[in-house]
Design an enzyme around this catalytic site. Structure first.
Site, PDB file in Angstrom:
ATOM      1  N   LEU A  56      32.861   2.348 -31.058  1.00 33.59           N
ATOM      2  CA  LEU A  56      32.355   3.490 -30.230  1.00 33.59           C
ATOM      3  C   LEU A  56      31.601   2.874 -29.183  1.00 33.59           C
ATOM      4  CD1 LEU A  56      32.207   6.517 -29.864  1.00 33.59           C
ATOM      5  CD2 LEU A  56      29.858   6.419 -30.736  1.00 33.59           C
ATOM      6  N   GLY A  57      32.246   3.015 -27.697  1.00 36.43           N
ATOM      7  CA  GLY A  57      31.357   2.828 -26.626  1.00 36.43           C
ATOM      8  C   GLY A  57      30.460   3.992 -26.229  1.00 36.43           C
ATOM      9  N   ASP A  82      28.908   0.137 -29.693  1.00 41.32           N
ATOM     10  CA  ASP A  82      28.679  -0.758 -28.547  1.00 41.32           C
ATOM     11  C   ASP A  82      27.533  -0.195 -27.589  1.00 41.32           C
ATOM     12  OD1 ASP A  82      29.502  -2.922 -26.641  1.00 41.32           O
ATOM     13  OD2 ASP A  82      29.504  -1.120 -25.272  1.00 41.32           O
ATOM     14  N   TYR A  87      22.785   1.683 -20.327  1.00 42.86           N
ATOM     15  CA  TYR A  87      23.504   2.951 -20.391  1.00 42.86           C
ATOM     16  C   TYR A  87      22.335   4.015 -20.692  1.00 42.86           C
ATOM     17  CZ  TYR A  87      27.433  -0.214 -21.969  1.00 42.86           C
ATOM     18  OH  TYR A  87      28.481  -0.864 -21.899  1.00 42.86           O
ATOM     19  N   LYS A 116      23.284  -5.173 -24.942  1.00 44.09           N
ATOM     20  CA  LYS A 116      23.602  -6.267 -23.817  1.00 44.09           C
ATOM     21  C   LYS A 116      22.483  -6.519 -23.082  1.00 44.09           C
ATOM     22  CE  LYS A 116      28.322  -4.264 -23.746  1.00 44.09           C
ATOM     23  NZ  LYS A 116      28.031  -3.078 -24.376  1.00 44.09           N
ATOM     24  N   HIS A 149      25.160  -9.195 -20.065  1.00 44.50           N
ATOM     25  CA  HIS A 149      26.182  -8.093 -19.609  1.00 44.50           C
ATOM     26  C   HIS A 149      26.884  -8.451 -18.602  1.00 44.50           C
ATOM     27  CE1 HIS A 149      26.333  -3.354 -19.817  1.00 44.50           C
ATOM     28  NE2 HIS A 149      27.265  -3.767 -19.123  1.00 44.50           N
TER      29      HIS A 149
END
Length: 188
Positions: A56-57, A82, A87, A116, A149
């Protein structure tokens, strides 16, 4: 574009008295034959660890909705989540993970969690604190994968790309960033 060319080929073949069922069989037999990935499918990393092929992003997941998405994914069999600092939703993801762990939906060791290192934290001295910040936000003791990242460093304190002077690529700095991530591995 592909659809048009498939339709055009189909129309052309039909006008030449080709049986549509035969065309269908021929078309499907030339399709990609890779095994479909399921939440249970995994890939083996060079360390021997297995990473679920599907995950799952959480990028651009709206506040107030990402926790439901994480819970639903875990209840549906997904075992890879993820995440990333940029985010801006890791605390909410952490709440959802913690809830699923406490309710027995899944155990921590059954879920592969990625986060990340953001471009602002590429100084070697910043790698460990940034990882600790991700762990605290996600309410975890460890990450399964912590990625850089991207190979672009931002000036210290910069967050976005709105100022072109914030961006930069410095092979020496990225090498120091890599050293910092290797130290994380050594620390366990």
């Amino acid at each position: 574009m592909l659809r048009r060319s498939v339709r055009a080929s189909f129309s052309l073949l039909l006008t030449r008295n080709v049986n549509p069922k035969m065309l269908s069989r021929a078309f499907h037999s030339t399709a990609v034959t890779a095994k479909p990935q399921t939440p249970e499918s995994s890939l083996v990393l060079n360390t021997g660890s297995k990473i679920p092929a599907l995950g799952l992003g959480t990028w651009e997941s709206p506040p107030g909705q990402v926790s439901k998405a994480v819970e639903t994914a875990l209840r549906s069999g997904y075992r890879h989540i993820d995440c990333a600092y940029i985010y801006e939703n890791e605390p909410e993801i952490g709440e959802a993970l913690n809830k699923c762990f406490k309710e027995g939906v899944v155990r921590r060791e059954e879920v592969f969690i990625t986060s990340k290192l953001w471009h602002t934290f590429h100084a070697k001295k910043d790698v460990l604190p940034a990882c600790e910040m991700a762990l605290a936000s996600l309410q975890l003791e460890y990450l399964d994968l912590y990625l850089i990242h991207g190979p672009v460093s931002f000036k210290e304190g910069a967050v976005g790309t709105e100022d072109k002077d914030n961006l930069g690529y410095d092979p020496n700095r990225i090498a120091r960033t890599w050293e910092g991530t290797e130290e994380l591995v050594e620390k366990g």
